[in-house]
Design a protein around this motif. Structure first.
Motif, PDB file in Angstrom:
ATOM      1  N   GLY A  10       0.798  -1.371  -0.121  1.00  0.00           N
ATOM      2  CA  GLY A  10      -0.004  -0.026   0.019  1.00  0.00           C
ATOM      3  C   GLY A  10       0.876   0.992   0.082  1.00  0.00           C
ATOM      4  O   GLY A  10       0.195   2.441  -0.031  1.00  0.00           O
ATOM      5  N   LEU A  11       2.176   0.978   0.062  1.00  0.00           N
ATOM      6  CA  LEU A  11       2.716   2.299   0.091  1.00  0.00           C
ATOM      7  C   LEU A  11       2.907   3.094  -1.151  1.00  0.00           C
ATOM      8  O   LEU A  11       2.859   2.599  -2.428  1.00  0.00           O
ATOM      9  CB  LEU A  11       4.436   2.039   0.121  1.00  0.00           C
ATOM     10  CG  LEU A  11       5.068   1.530   1.499  1.00  0.00           C
ATOM     11  CD1 LEU A  11       6.414   1.210   1.687  1.00  0.00           C
ATOM     12  CD2 LEU A  11       4.873   2.702   2.424  1.00  0.00           C
ATOM     13  N   LYS A  12       2.748   4.565  -1.158  1.00  0.00           N
ATOM     14  CA  LYS A  12       2.823   5.437  -2.260  1.00  0.00           C
ATOM     15  C   LYS A  12       3.996   6.269  -1.932  1.00  0.00           C
ATOM     16  O   LYS A  12       4.428   6.448  -0.912  1.00  0.00           O
ATOM     17  CB  LYS A  12       1.751   6.329  -2.130  1.00  0.00           C
ATOM     18  CG  LYS A  12       0.378   5.223  -2.707  1.00  0.00           C
ATOM     19  CD  LYS A  12      -0.794   6.415  -3.149  1.00  0.00           C
ATOM     20  CE  LYS A  12      -2.048   5.742  -3.602  1.00  0.00           C
ATOM     21  NZ  LYS A  12      -3.129   6.752  -3.999  1.00  0.00           N
ATOM     22  N   TRP A  13       4.388   6.587  -3.129  1.00  0.00           N
ATOM     23  CA  TRP A  13       5.630   7.580  -3.044  1.00  0.00           C
ATOM     24  C   TRP A  13       5.382   8.947  -2.245  1.00  0.00           C
ATOM     25  O   TRP A  13       6.246   9.537  -1.700  1.00  0.00           O
ATOM     26  CB  TRP A  13       6.241   8.052  -4.316  1.00  0.00           C
ATOM     27  CG  TRP A  13       6.752   7.002  -5.183  1.00  0.00           C
ATOM     28  CD1 TRP A  13       6.360   6.136  -6.280  1.00  0.00           C
ATOM     29  CD2 TRP A  13       7.904   6.055  -4.503  1.00  0.00           C
ATOM     30  NE1 TRP A  13       7.070   5.094  -6.534  1.00  0.00           N
ATOM     31  CE2 TRP A  13       8.013   5.020  -5.777  1.00  0.00           C
ATOM     32  CE3 TRP A  13       8.855   6.160  -3.627  1.00  0.00           C
ATOM     33  CZ2 TRP A  13       9.352   4.071  -5.617  1.00  0.00           C
ATOM     34  CZ3 TRP A  13       9.863   5.176  -3.406  1.00  0.00           C
ATOM     35  CH2 TRP A  13      10.019   4.175  -4.490  1.00  0.00           C
ATOM     36  N   SER A  14       4.088   9.417  -2.235  1.00  0.00           N
ATOM     37  CA  SER A  14       3.847  10.428  -1.277  1.00  0.00           C
ATOM     38  C   SER A  14       3.935  10.433  -0.173  1.00  0.00           C
ATOM     39  O   SER A  14       3.923  11.276   0.852  1.00  0.00           O
ATOM     40  CB  SER A  14       2.411  10.988  -1.531  1.00  0.00           C
ATOM     41  OG  SER A  14       1.542  10.030  -1.649  1.00  0.00           O
ATOM     42  N   PHE A  40       8.006   2.376 -15.914  1.00  0.00           N
ATOM     43  CA  PHE A  40       6.484   2.201 -15.855  1.00  0.00           C
ATOM     44  C   PHE A  40       6.191   3.796 -16.613  1.00  0.00           C
ATOM     45  O   PHE A  40       4.981   4.165 -16.354  1.00  0.00           O
ATOM     46  CB  PHE A  40       6.068   2.166 -14.473  1.00  0.00           C
ATOM     47  CG  PHE A  40       5.892   0.832 -14.045  1.00  0.00           C
ATOM     48  CD1 PHE A  40       5.219  -0.093 -14.266  1.00  0.00           C
ATOM     49  CD2 PHE A  40       7.102   0.255 -13.456  1.00  0.00           C
ATOM     50  CE1 PHE A  40       5.246  -1.484 -13.590  1.00  0.00           C
ATOM     51  CE2 PHE A  40       7.123  -0.831 -12.809  1.00  0.00           C
ATOM     52  CZ  PHE A  40       6.052  -1.704 -12.748  1.00  0.00           C
ATOM     53  N   ARG A  41       6.946   4.065 -17.466  1.00  0.00           N
ATOM     54  CA  ARG A  41       6.333   5.576 -18.105  1.00  0.00           C
ATOM     55  C   ARG A  41       5.367   5.640 -18.906  1.00  0.00           C
ATOM     56  O   ARG A  41       4.533   6.401 -18.838  1.00  0.00           O
ATOM     57  CB  ARG A  41       7.630   6.090 -18.809  1.00  0.00           C
ATOM     58  CG  ARG A  41       7.936   5.122 -20.126  1.00  0.00           C
ATOM     59  CD  ARG A  41       9.306   5.916 -20.596  1.00  0.00           C
ATOM     60  NE  ARG A  41       9.898   4.878 -21.945  1.00  0.00           N
ATOM     61  CZ  ARG A  41      10.430   3.596 -21.394  1.00  0.00           C
ATOM     62  NH1 ARG A  41      10.833   3.392 -20.402  1.00  0.00           N
ATOM     63  NH2 ARG A  41      10.653   2.900 -22.425  1.00  0.00           N
ATOM     64  N   ASN A  42       4.741   4.350 -19.142  1.00  0.00           N
ATOM     65  CA  ASN A  42       3.553   4.261 -20.182  1.00  0.00           C
ATOM     66  C   ASN A  42       2.538   3.550 -19.469  1.00  0.00           C
ATOM     67  O   ASN A  42       1.686   3.202 -19.967  1.00  0.00           O
ATOM     68  CB  ASN A  42       3.751   3.513 -21.706  1.00  0.00           C
ATOM     69  CG  ASN A  42       4.804   4.418 -22.513  1.00  0.00           C
ATOM     70  OD1 ASN A  42       4.875   5.645 -22.469  1.00  0.00           O
ATOM     71  ND2 ASN A  42       5.908   3.786 -23.089  1.00  0.00           N
ATOM     72  N   GLU A  73      -0.601   4.821 -10.107  1.00  0.00           N
ATOM     73  CA  GLU A  73      -1.244   5.577  -9.441  1.00  0.00           C
ATOM     74  C   GLU A  73      -0.451   5.826  -7.871  1.00  0.00           C
ATOM     75  O   GLU A  73      -0.942   5.909  -7.154  1.00  0.00           O
ATOM     76  CB  GLU A  73      -2.393   4.658  -8.970  1.00  0.00           C
ATOM     77  CG  GLU A  73      -3.485   4.633 -10.014  1.00  0.00           C
ATOM     78  CD  GLU A  73      -4.966   3.786  -9.633  1.00  0.00           C
ATOM     79  OE1 GLU A  73      -5.098   3.958  -8.334  1.00  0.00           O
ATOM     80  OE2 GLU A  73      -5.356   2.882 -10.478  1.00  0.00           O
ATOM     81  N   GLY A  74       0.924   6.057  -8.378  1.00  0.00           N
ATOM     82  CA  GLY A  74       1.741   6.483  -7.290  1.00  0.00           C
ATOM     83  C   GLY A  74       2.224   5.428  -6.334  1.00  0.00           C
ATOM     84  O   GLY A  74       2.984   5.565  -5.354  1.00  0.00           O
ATOM     85  N   GLY A 114       1.034  -2.395 -13.662  1.00  0.00           N
ATOM     86  CA  GLY A 114       0.812  -1.322 -12.965  1.00  0.00           C
ATOM     87  C   GLY A 114      -0.567  -1.720 -11.597  1.00  0.00           C
ATOM     88  O   GLY A 114      -0.596  -0.599 -11.138  1.00  0.00           O
ATOM     89  N   SER A 115      -0.921  -2.717 -11.769  1.00  0.00           N
ATOM     90  CA  SER A 115      -1.908  -2.928 -10.772  1.00  0.00           C
ATOM     91  C   SER A 115      -1.339  -3.018  -9.182  1.00  0.00           C
ATOM     92  O   SER A 115      -0.144  -3.452  -9.491  1.00  0.00           O
ATOM     93  CB  SER A 115      -2.961  -4.154 -11.270  1.00  0.00           C
ATOM     94  OG  SER A 115      -1.993  -5.088 -11.264  1.00  0.00           O
TER      95      SER A 115
END
Length: 188
Positions: free
Chosen positions: A107-111, A167-169, A173-174, A182-183
């Protein structure tokens, strides 16, 4: 004094012992890390696979029969990790350093990262049920901020840059760690 002596705060020799809750957390983390190391062919066999989850004994006596990985074991895993791909290094080193749960890692996001101050806020987890994953609260329902070593923060920073390129393309979702499409990464 055994690591599994969870009945008292001080062992026979005067050394502090861990609570059963702490022992279970370390057990779970080590088993998870060593499972991942086995999947990545870093080690051939997970020594934790034959160790049952620590429980308080009926007579509250110490249990000296269970193997607990040592600092040297973890040092060897880290040394071997240096030969593995960046994503694998980032996942396992973050788990070792942070002690977070697998669902929290997913669940970690870069934010959530504060690279300037060397900390990360754990505020969500990924759950898995009926063949689908979903965002949920942490097990305790509370967010917490933990400090991460400079070495692991450097690995995470490097992974963030690599992920942005790889994952540039694809939208992540961060999230820090996703599947190739990407899921959400599934925490099992």
């Amino acid at each position: 004094s055994s690591l599994y002596n969870a009945e008292s705060k001080t062992g026979k020799s005067g050394n502090k012992t861990l609570s059963l809750c702490s022992i279970r957390r370390y057990y779970t983390l080590l088993k998870l890390v060593l499972n991942e190391a086995t999947k990545e062919d870093i080690i051939v066999y997970n020594p934790m696979s034959k160790i049952s989850t620590p429980k308080a004994s009926k007579d509250s006596k110490e249990n000296n029969n269970d193997y607990v990985p040592t600092l040297e074991d973890l040092t060897e895993i880290i040394r071997i990790l240096d030969t593995k791909d960046l994503r694998t290094r980032a996942i396992i080193r973050f788990l070792i350093d942070s002690g977070c749960r697998a669902g929290e890692l997913c669940g970690l996001k870069w934010s959530d990262f504060d690279f300037d101050n060397g900390c990360v806020t754990i505020c969500r987890a990924v759950g898995y049920s009926d063949k689908h994953s979903f965002i949920t609260r942490t097990k305790t329902g509370k967010e917490r901020t933990i400090y991460i070593s400079d070495c692991v923060m450097d690995i995470m920073r490097e992974w963030k840059n690599r992920q942005a390129w790889d994952f540039r393309n694809i939208s992540t979702e961060g999230f820090c760690f996703t599947q190739e499409n990407g899921s959400l990464l599934i925490p099992n």
